[in-house]
Write an enzyme that holds these catalytic residues in place. Structure first.
Site, PDB file in Angstrom:
ATOM      1  CG  HIS A   1      -1.954  -1.042   1.256  1.00 33.32           C
ATOM      2  ND1 HIS A   1      -2.831  -1.255   0.218  1.00 33.32           N
ATOM      3  CD2 HIS A   1      -2.244  -1.982   2.196  1.00 33.32           C
ATOM      4  CE1 HIS A   1      -3.620  -2.288   0.511  1.00 33.32           C
ATOM      5  NE2 HIS A   1      -3.278  -2.750   1.710  1.00 33.32           N
TER       6      HIS A   1
ATOM      7  CG  HIS B   1      -6.261  -5.342   1.839  1.00 36.56           C
ATOM      8  ND1 HIS B   1      -5.687  -6.164   2.777  1.00 36.56           N
ATOM      9  CD2 HIS B   1      -7.418  -4.891   2.376  1.00 36.56           C
ATOM     10  CE1 HIS B   1      -6.459  -6.209   3.854  1.00 36.56           C
ATOM     11  NE2 HIS B   1      -7.524  -5.456   3.642  1.00 36.56           N
TER      12      HIS B   1
ATOM     13  CG  ASP C   1      -4.588  -9.888   3.636  1.00 38.37           C
ATOM     14  OD1 ASP C   1      -4.283 -10.427   2.548  1.00 38.37           O
ATOM     15  OD2 ASP C   1      -4.355  -8.688   3.888  1.00 38.37           O
TER      16      ASP C   1
HETATM   17  C1  X5A Z   1      -0.981  -5.030   4.106  1.00 36.20           C
HETATM   18  C2  X5A Z   1      -2.437  -5.078   4.472  1.00 36.20           C
HETATM   19  C3  X5A Z   1      -4.381  -3.864   5.181  1.00 36.20           C
HETATM   20  C4  X5A Z   1      -4.793  -2.521   5.641  1.00 36.20           C
HETATM   21  C5  X5A Z   1      -6.214  -2.529   6.128  1.00 36.20           C
HETATM   22  C6  X5A Z   1      -6.573  -1.219   6.762  1.00 36.20           C
HETATM   23  N1  X5A Z   1      -2.997  -3.907   4.809  1.00 36.20           N
HETATM   24  N2  X5A Z   1      -7.901  -1.221   7.263  1.00 36.20           N
HETATM   25  O1  X5A Z   1      -3.037  -6.129   4.487  1.00 36.20           O
HETATM   26 ZN    ZN Z   2      -3.880  -7.067   2.879  1.00 37.01          ZN
END
Ligand code: X5A
Ligand code: ZN
Length: 674
Positions: free
Chosen positions: A145, A187, A278
């Protein structure tokens, strides 16, 4: 010790872990999903499973500013460098953190960030140079991110992007000219996408929850319309999921119908994986259900490219058990182990196919292999999305979940969903007649591969126990390779996977063999073999066991029940007759009537115990047919000559009986009253 690849000629697999990356934590010990226990849990698992001992283990070193500067601004580097220094107290760190989205800082953050970036650089360089065959960087904070001038979403530096730039710009002698980044974190990797948006040297591929733009990082960046710009056009591929609950079969479908064909065409020199777990089953933020087995298959498919040069870098993943098991499964693949079976859904969502079709459409002008519509039929038999079934908290407060993530929790039994829309056809049939109807020209060759359930079931071995004509190996192989042998009047279609049985053994089982029905297409007039579904200690049937895959067993079931001809629709069987949940069911209940085969003669799958820890399966008539055989409603009849001689050939060739004994054995089974 077994002669495994890592003990012989191949360079080792590298693992990077450094306890110093645990020093990045929330300033006052507040709970947070992105916490030091994540990488500790992974490392403990690899140690206790004896995996780290089979790899080269490396410690981290800090990335140099000049390397980070290829994707981040000087001011960002300076901020991350200074954020942990004494000039900043907790309050000031908090204030700065709150100017970013989903970021915290403490006195350990700076070092961890530089180590994480340095780790991915280091391991990538060693894989690129050939010192390592592949490598895994167990790093945190994550990176995908993080953008040019900002930290975001738990990420401080974009570790993978920094390593990619390093290889391209700082190490020309390693000849890395094309890099594939695969981002399977749940994500979207907004940072990585931006950094290479107009660069064709990096193909960024991400599959992520999009939920119409509402899922983190929210907005339109993760849409499938974002395909890159200028020279980078076509080199950015987003696969945006529409909701939660996507799992192995959905990811495999994306691999088979988007990623793998593109990678084949692109020909990367190295593959970097933004490996967020995740997307795993049990993750509190992702809500999806990829199992360790699913990750293993995805990874294994990628190892066919870039001469196996693969670097995995940890991104997200917030359920300790899920991430530890997933990383374990991945490292085993890199060590050359075969992925070991898991339990999973076999039917993609309807939205899975729709999303895949959208992506293919969006990118086909850049990647001609993506041309061709998916057959409409694929959309008709799918699993259903149940919004209420998953209740994972997204607060992150319950990440320390002691329960083993259940791989069946979010799943629905296929049969219930598919119902009577269950359609059956063979994928990649060996005979071409099936393709002659030119009504669906492109989909006849099912787009770049086969149904995802096939990929999954092709990794699972079972014993098929034959007691009839299949005891003769040459005859059985017709079901695998297609064609016919002496005595057969009609050819078999064969299986999609035509590889030979991995083993053949003989056994006797306490079951009654008999011959019934009065004619078949293959053998002409006369009865064929059946096995009484119940065991009886005074009976003894010879059985030839073939070690084949569960996919091949499904193709056998189709053919044995003569479903093939009337159910060909395009070379794709939309769902298997016997999937993994059915395998579990039949193992427990010893018998399973396949509703999809209702009316077929061999619709009853029998479980006959285990051999070498693999289940022994066979097929026969349902128990209810036994009464009909007894009453004469279905005829009992002697096998035709051609069939008898096939049985004899099998028993003699398998050294079970002499020719005379075999004839006697068949006579007895023919004449003795049921
Ligand atoms: C690297 C990653 C997730 C951020 C989520 C914020 N970031 N709500 O999995
Ligand atoms: Zn993530």
């Amino acid at each position: 010790m077994a002669d495994t690849p890592e003990t012989t000629r191949l360079p080792p697999v590298g693992l990077l872990y450094d306890e110093r990356m645990c020093n990045h934590a929330t300033p006052d010990g507040e709970d947070h999903p992105e916490n030091p226990e994540r990488i500790r849990a992974i490392w403990r698992k690899l140690e206790s499973e004896g995996i780290s001992q089979r790899c080269v283990v490396m410690k981290a070193k800090e990335a140099e500013d000049r390397y980070i500067a290829s994707v981040h601004s000087q001011s960002h580097i300076k901020l991350i460098r200074s954020i942990s220094s004494r000039e900043f107290d907790t309050i000031r760190r908090r204030r700065i953190a709150s100017s970013f989205n989903s970021i915290y800082f403490n006195q350990g953050s700076s070092e961890s960030a530089f180590l994480a970036a340095g780790s991915v650089i280091e391991i990538s360089e060693k894989v690129a140079s050939g010192d390592l065959s592949s490598g895994v960087a167990i790093v945190r904070p994550p990176g995908h991110h993080a953008e040019h001038n900002k930290a975001m979403g738990f990420c401080l530096f974009n570790n993978v992007a920094i390593a990619a730039s390093f290889l391209l710009n700082e190490r020309p002698e390693l000849c890395i000219k094309k890099i594939l980044i695969v981002d399977w974190d749940i994500h979207h990797g907004n940072g990585t996408q931006k950094m290479f948006y107009n660069d064709s040297r990096v193909l960024y591929f991400s599959v992520h929850r999009f939920d119409s733009g509402s899922f983190y990082p929210a907005g339109g960046d993760g849409s499938h319309h974002m395909i890159g710009e200028g020279p980078g056009q076509g080199y950015n591929i987003n696969v945006p999921w529409e909701h939660a609950q996507y799992g192995d079969v959905d990811y495999i479908a994306v691999w088979d119908h988007v990623l793998i064909p593109v990678v084949k065409a692109y020909g990367p020199d190295i593959i970097l994986i933004s490996a967020g777990f995740d997307s795993a089953i049990g993750d509190p933020l992702g809500g999806c259900c990829v199992t360790p087995y699913g990750y293993a298959i995805m990874l294994k498919k990628l190892t066919e490219f870039a001469r196996g040069k693969i670097v995995m870098a940890l991104e997200g993943g917030y359920n300790f058990k899920s991430i530890a098991n997933s990383v374990l499964a991945c490292v085993k693949v890199l060590l050359g182990e075969k992925p070991s079976q898991g339990s999973f859904e076999l039917q993609p969502f309807e939205s899975t196919w729709r999303v895949i079709q959208m992506v293919r459409h969006e990118l086909k002008q850049y990647w001609p292999v993506l041309t061709g519509e998916l057959p409409q039929k694929l959309f008709t038999s799918c699993r259903r999305y149940c919004p209420l079934e998953l209740n994972y908290s997204s607060s992150g407060s319950d990440v320390e979940n002691d329960e083993e993530p259940s791989s069946t929790a979010p799943s629905i039994h296929i049969a219930e969903v598919a119902g009577d829309s269950l359609s059956l056809t063979l994928s990649k049939l060996n005979i071409n007649e099936a393709c002659h109807s030119a009504s669906e020209p492109p989909s006849c060759e099912i787009v770049n591969g086969c149904a995802p359930w096939r990929t999954l079931l092709s990794e699972i071995d079972i014993w098929y126990g034959s007691y009839g004509s299949n005891m003769w190996k040459a005859r059985f192989l017709c079901y695998i390779k297609g064609g016919k042998v002496e005595g057969m009047s009609a050819p078999c279609y064969g299986s999609r996977d035509t590889s030979l049985p991995k083993d053949v053994i003989w056994k006797t089982v306490p079951r009654r063999l008999f011959f019934g029905r009065s004619s078949t297409r293959t053998w002409g007039n006369g009865g064929v073999a059946f096995l009484h579904p119940d065991s009886c200690s005074s009976d003894k049937a010879h059985m030839c066991l073939y070690k084949i895959t569960l996919e091949q067993f499904n193709d056998l079931l189709f053919q044995e029940n003569s479903l093939v001809e009337k159910d060909i629709i395009g070379q794709q069987i939309l769902s298997p007759l016997l999937g993994l949940s059915d395998l579990n069911y039949v193992s427990e209940n010893k018998s399973l009537i396949l509703q999809a085969l209702k009316g077929g003669w061999y619709s009853n799958v029998l479980y006959l115990g285990k051999e070498d820890n693999l289940p022994i399966l066979t097929m026969s008539c349902p128990l209810s047919d036994i009464e009909r055989f007894k009453s004469g409603e279905i005829p009992i009849s002697a096998p035709p000559k051609s069939y008898t001689s096939t049985l004899v050939k099998g028993l003699v060739e398998g050294k079970q009986l002499s020719e005379e004994e075999a004839i006697e054995y068949i006579k007895d089974a023919t004449n003795r009253k049921l």
